[in-house]
Design an enzyme around this catalytic site. Structure first.
Site, PDB file in Angstrom:
ATOM      1  N   THR A 235       7.503  -5.081 -12.912  1.00 19.70           N
ATOM      2  CA  THR A 235       6.229  -4.699 -12.284  1.00 19.70           C
ATOM      3  C   THR A 235       6.069  -3.177 -12.249  1.00 19.70           C
ATOM      4  OG1 THR A 235       7.285  -4.899 -10.118  1.00 19.70           O
ATOM      5  CG2 THR A 235       6.045  -6.794 -10.902  1.00 19.70           C
ATOM      6  N   GLU A 291       8.120   3.611  -5.177  1.00 13.33           N
ATOM      7  CA  GLU A 291       9.001   2.922  -6.129  1.00 13.33           C
ATOM      8  C   GLU A 291       8.457   3.007  -7.550  1.00 13.33           C
ATOM      9  OE1 GLU A 291      11.502  -0.624  -5.131  1.00 13.33           O
ATOM     10  OE2 GLU A 291       9.948  -1.637  -6.330  1.00 13.33           O
ATOM     11  N   LYS A 333      13.017  -9.666   6.669  1.00 16.21           N
ATOM     12  CA  LYS A 333      11.778  -8.880   6.698  1.00 16.21           C
ATOM     13  C   LYS A 333      10.767  -9.543   7.640  1.00 16.21           C
ATOM     14  CE  LYS A 333      13.685  -6.690   3.218  1.00 16.21           C
ATOM     15  NZ  LYS A 333      14.368  -5.381   3.378  1.00 16.21           N
TER      16      LYS A 333
END
Length: 340
Positions: A235, A291, A333
């Site tokens: 990605t 990122e 999370k």
């Protein structure tokens, strides 16, 4: 004739259903956890170097790496950097060499808003048991509420400094703006005290040795969810308007862990911050924020060392035979609660 024709058509339809049934069952079976299990069976490339002496070495211990000890995984890159896996290295040798060299490590972590209460104490306490034991370690905790940071018992040659930072409204901005904060702190403080820097997300827990074998000039972390996938599924940010844009790359790296010498980390964070600000001026935001910019940087400036997913593992992937030890684990999370 018509009755015979209808019979033939009905038979064909039944046969189609019978033939399609295995396909449907496969689709049902291979959704969810089964997909992750099958991904673990995808082959990785193999290291083509005959010995570790052919690597571009970060230190003398790297020449003793056993690149052939892990035929199940990729142990080096095309630019001759090692990928560190359990079973490849002698931990005592790395400890000895880095102590002799006088290596020291700054650990940076951001605990903003509810992330401080949810994760910071467990992160720091686990680090004291597993991170760079035997070397001087300086913790730099960046938070918007310094008064809420609890004191922890530190080992010899280990210190903790709490630095107040602004809390941005959007979590994406918190993530991206850390690059400038790290760069500024390296310039004003870290470079005077430490040889290396490691930057971590706070929502993780150390569970095994994270030692000097991870130290190098420029250190990237393989993303646990992508390391066995084909590149076309990575990605990356493929928006040509973004400074993070790349069509392809070498690996997909995780921004939850990165590090290197203070000079290299300063260069990385400065470059990423510059790209982030250029995107902001053009009303563009990279797909995965800092990122995406980090992956672009490592595509242009190849890391001298890559850490296997042992160094940042997500247990929701379930067990894989190539992951022989858990060194750092993702904490649960709770984005809906923590990012509001």
């Amino acid at each position: 004739m018509s009755r015979t024709y209808r019979y033939i058509q009905k038979t064909k339809n039944v046969l189609k259903c019978v033939l399609l049934l295995p396909v449907v069952l496969c689709i049902v079976y291979f959704t969810g956890p089964s997909v992750r299990l099958m991904i673990g069976l995808l082959p990785m490339q193999r290291c083509t170097l005959g010995s570790a002496e052919m690597l571009i070495l970060d230190n003398a211990a790297d020449a003793r790496l056993d690149l052939q000890s892990r035929p199940d995984v990729q142990t080096c890159t095309s630019w001759r950097a090692p990928i560190i896996w359990e079973g490849m290295f002698d931990p005592d040798l790395y400890d000895q060499i880095h102590r002799k060299q006088g290596s020291s490590v700054a650990l940076t972590v951001f605990a903003i808003g509810r992330y401080l209460d949810a994760y910071l104490e467990a992160f720091l306490n686990s680090s004291e048991h597993h991170f760079m034991l035997g070397l001087p370690v300086s913790y730099y905790v960046f938070t918007d509420t310094p008064e809420k940071v609890k004191s922890i018992k530190l080992g010899p040659q280990r210190s903790l400094r709490v630095i107040q930072v602004q809390r941005h409204t959007r979590w994406q901005d918190i993530s991206m703006m850390r690059m400038k904060t790290i760069s500024d702190t390296i310039e004003s403080d870290i470079r005077h005290h430490c040889t290396h820097v490691f930057c971590f997300d706070v929502d993780q827990v150390f569970t095994g040795r994270f030692g000097p074998e991870a130290l190098g000039d420029s250190v990237a972390q393989l993303h646990a969810h992508y390391y066995r996938l084909p590149k076309k599924l990575f990605t990356y940010d493929r928006n040509p308007k973004s400074q993070a844009f790349i069509e392809t790359g070498d690996f997909y790296y995780h921004a939850a862990v990165f590090g290197g010498s203070w000079k290299d980390v300063k260069a990385l964070t400065e470059a990423c911050y510059k790209s982030i600000m250029e995107d902001k001026q053009n009303n563009v935001e990279a797909l995965w924020h800092d990122e995406s910019h980090l992956n672009k940087y490592f595509w242009i400036h190849k890391p001298s060392r890559i850490l296997s997913p042992e160094y940042c593992w997500d247990t929701s992937i379930r067990n894989r035979t190539d992951i022989r030890v858990f060194r750092l684990l993702w904490a649960p999370k709770h984005y809906n609660k923590l990012r509001t």
